[in-house]
Design a protein around this motif. Structure first.
Motif, PDB file in Angstrom:
ATOM      1  N   CYS A   1      -2.050   7.221  -2.921  1.00 15.19           N
ATOM      2  CA  CYS A   1      -1.890   8.552  -3.518  1.00 15.19           C
ATOM      3  C   CYS A   1      -1.213   8.395  -4.880  1.00 15.19           C
ATOM      4  O   CYS A   1      -0.264   7.637  -5.031  1.00 15.19           O
TER       5      CYS A   1
ATOM      6  N   ARG B   1       0.039  10.981  -6.607  1.00 12.89           N
ATOM      7  CA  ARG B   1       0.832  12.158  -6.971  1.00 12.89           C
ATOM      8  C   ARG B   1       2.319  11.866  -7.165  1.00 12.89           C
ATOM      9  O   ARG B   1       2.999  12.549  -7.884  1.00 12.89           O
ATOM     10  N   CYS B   2       2.844  10.858  -6.468  1.00 15.24           N
ATOM     11  CA  CYS B   2       4.233  10.484  -6.761  1.00 15.24           C
ATOM     12  C   CYS B   2       4.409   8.973  -6.552  1.00 15.24           C
ATOM     13  O   CYS B   2       3.495   8.289  -6.096  1.00 15.24           O
TER      14      CYS B   2
ATOM     15  N   TYR C   1       5.821   7.103  -4.430  1.00 13.27           N
ATOM     16  CA  TYR C   1       5.747   6.462  -3.112  1.00 13.27           C
ATOM     17  C   TYR C   1       4.390   5.787  -2.895  1.00 13.27           C
ATOM     18  O   TYR C   1       4.288   4.783  -2.218  1.00 13.27           O
ATOM     19  N   GLY C   2       3.354   6.379  -3.444  1.00 17.39           N
ATOM     20  CA  GLY C   2       2.019   5.780  -3.319  1.00 17.39           C
ATOM     21  C   GLY C   2       1.565   5.636  -1.872  1.00 17.39           C
ATOM     22  O   GLY C   2       1.054   4.580  -1.474  1.00 17.39           O
ATOM     23  N   CYS C   3       1.717   6.686  -1.081  1.00 14.92           N
ATOM     24  CA  CYS C   3       1.284   6.637   0.334  1.00 14.92           C
ATOM     25  C   CYS C   3      -0.204   6.286   0.417  1.00 14.92           C
ATOM     26  O   CYS C   3      -0.968   6.578  -0.496  1.00 14.92           O
TER      27      CYS C   3
ATOM     28  N   PHE D   1      -4.039   6.368   1.922  1.00 17.82           N
ATOM     29  CA  PHE D   1      -5.044   7.212   2.591  1.00 17.82           C
ATOM     30  C   PHE D   1      -6.342   6.426   2.702  1.00 17.82           C
ATOM     31  O   PHE D   1      -6.654   5.607   1.835  1.00 17.82           O
TER      32      PHE D   1
ATOM     33  N   PRO E   1       6.804   8.668   2.780  1.00 16.95           N
ATOM     34  CA  PRO E   1       6.940   9.871   3.610  1.00 16.95           C
ATOM     35  C   PRO E   1       5.631  10.543   4.029  1.00 16.95           C
ATOM     36  O   PRO E   1       5.554  11.144   5.079  1.00 16.95           O
ATOM     37  N   LEU E   2       4.586  10.449   3.233  1.00 19.65           N
ATOM     38  CA  LEU E   2       3.347  11.239   3.397  1.00 19.65           C
ATOM     39  C   LEU E   2       3.686  12.725   3.205  1.00 19.65           C
ATOM     40  O   LEU E   2       4.768  13.157   3.600  1.00 19.65           O
ATOM     41  N   CYS E   3       2.779  13.465   2.631  1.00 14.67           N
ATOM     42  CA  CYS E   3       2.990  14.920   2.527  1.00 14.67           C
ATOM     43  C   CYS E   3       1.652  15.610   2.368  1.00 14.67           C
ATOM     44  O   CYS E   3       0.648  14.974   2.058  1.00 14.67           O
TER      45      CYS E   3
ATOM     46  N   GLY F   1       0.084  15.617  -1.267  1.00 16.92           N
ATOM     47  CA  GLY F   1      -0.531  14.337  -1.610  1.00 16.92           C
ATOM     48  C   GLY F   1      -1.884  14.204  -0.940  1.00 16.92           C
ATOM     49  O   GLY F   1      -2.850  13.724  -1.532  1.00 16.92           O
TER      50      GLY F   1
HETATM   51  S1  SF4 Z   1       1.394  11.638  -0.019  1.00 19.84           S
HETATM   52 FE1  SF4 Z   1       3.080  12.818  -0.852  1.00 19.84          FE
HETATM   53  S2  SF4 Z   1       4.866  11.516  -0.692  1.00 19.84           S
HETATM   54 FE2  SF4 Z   1       3.082  10.229  -0.459  1.00 19.84          FE
HETATM   55  S3  SF4 Z   1       2.648   9.465  -2.534  1.00 19.84           S
HETATM   56 FE3  SF4 Z   1       1.416  11.278  -2.230  1.00 19.84          FE
HETATM   57  S4  SF4 Z   1       2.676  12.916  -3.042  1.00 19.84           S
HETATM   58 FE4  SF4 Z   1       4.024  11.172  -2.742  1.00 19.84          FE
END
Ligand code: SF4
Ligand code: SF4
Ligand code: SF4
Length: 317
Positions: A227, A229-230, A232-234, A236, A258-260, A263
């Motif tokens: 990901c 978006r932030c 952490y780079g979760c 997927f 964390p996942l969100c 994201g």
């Molecule tokens: S899923 Fe959420 S916490 Fe994880 S990288 Fe994307 S925005 Fe950040």
């Protein structure tokens, strides 16, 4: 921390003294079945399926919670071990719905895999069956307590993020089930639809509702992306079928990720060919929303428009 030498199923292995028997066995290619074990979660030894026989000990020991020792001789497939595992699995199957044909988790479900490995079948019996307790209130997750084997992985993984801690065990004994807050639904509880719990559930008790009916585990192909978006780079998984990207599945949240929901939706919008409408929870109710609202881009879009029109005016002048 020193190294120790031990024998597992006749094979010698040298590992650090901090290692569990289960992890030591994995290092030499021996898979010990386990439903509640996850290297990223606190060890509970709840499912008892990872029992092994250690020479010199009368009792079988759980291999996820027992550390290796110098000179240990371990048997992971002795007659006693296999019989005990079969008994545990049969008890789980006896109270499990027999709907593997249509379950979204078929092909990935660990209970299904172990039942096959140990040659066990669903059987007719007089004992109690878990009542179907479907929570269909969320557009993101389907929860079916009838399929839950009470491994506790969802409870622990949800609680790893301090402001979540939504899931708990409720009631006792055979009546035990996984509850959200004080017996709320996915919709009315404080659940933030991050899908952490879905990624660790070993059976079909928690499934990704946006992927329901779209794919089977053996269908299509997939690739893992991070990901953007932030920081952490979760991770997927982007699942493709017939040359189309059809689903985004959250991967287990390792390394403190964390996942969100934002994201996940961001990833859906970027990669999926025909993304489904997004929903957001407003005062304990899921409502269909726009992508700009779901991704909190409203303010930004207005700013872009303002800047673009200002640029246009400057050019005209
Ligand atoms: S899923 Fe959420 S916490 Fe994880 S990288 Fe994307 S925005 Fe950040
Ligand atoms: S989706 Fe996230 S917040 Fe909701 S119960 Fe699962 S882990 Fe907890
Ligand atoms: S819902 Fe899944 S992860 Fe949670 S306790 Fe039940 S089986 Fe385990």
């Amino acid at each position: 921390m020193s190294d120790v030498r031990l024998m597992i199923d006749g094979q010698e292995v040298v590992v650090s003294s901090e290692t569990s028997i289960l992890e030591a066995a994995k290092q030499i290619g021996i898979e010990i079945p386990a439903l509640c074990y996850d290297p990223n979660l606190e060890i509970e030894a709840a499912c008892r399926l990872c029992l092994v026989e250690i020479e010199g000990s009368n009792k079988l020991q759980t291999s996820c919670s027992t550390r290796v020792k110098e000179g240990m001789v371990v048997h992971t497939q002795s007659e006693k071990v296999v019989k005990t595992r079969k008994d545990i699995l049969q008890l789980l199957l006896d109270s499990h719905p027999n709907d593997c044909l249509t379950c979204q988790k078929a092909g990935e479900c660990l209970l299904q895999k172990y039942a096959y490995d140990y040659d066990l079948k669903f059987r007719v019996h007089d004992g109690a069956m878990r009542p179907q307790l479907l929570d269909t209130s969320s557009p993101y997750i389907l929860k079916d307590n009838a399929k839950c084997i009470l491994c506790g992985k969802c409870v622990k993984t949800c609680a790893q993020v301090s402001d979540r801690q939504v899931l708990t065990f409720a009631e006792r004994g055979y009546e035990t089930y996984i509850a959200l807050d004080a017996n709320q639904t996915l919709e009315t509880s404080s659940c933030v639809s991050c899908n952490r719990c879905v990624t660790v559930c070993p059976v079909g008790a928690l499934v990704d509702k946006r992927a329901l009916g779209k794919l089977r585990s053996w269908d299509g192909s997939s690739r893992v992306i991070n990901c953007k978006r932030c920081d952490y780079g979760c991770e997927f998984e982007i699942v493709s079928k017939d040359k189309k990207n059809i689903a985004v599945l959250a991967k287990p949240p390792t390394n403190g990720r964390p996942l969100c929901l934002k994201g996940r939706l961001n990833t859906e919008l970027e990669y999926i060919d025909e993304p489904e409408v997004p929903y957001r929870k407003i005062s304990g109710k899921f409502e269909e929303t726009t992508w700009s609202k779901a991704l909190s881009l409203d303010g930004l879009l207005e700013k872009f428009e303002k800047m673009d029109s200002l640029k246009g005016k400057t050019r005209e002048e």
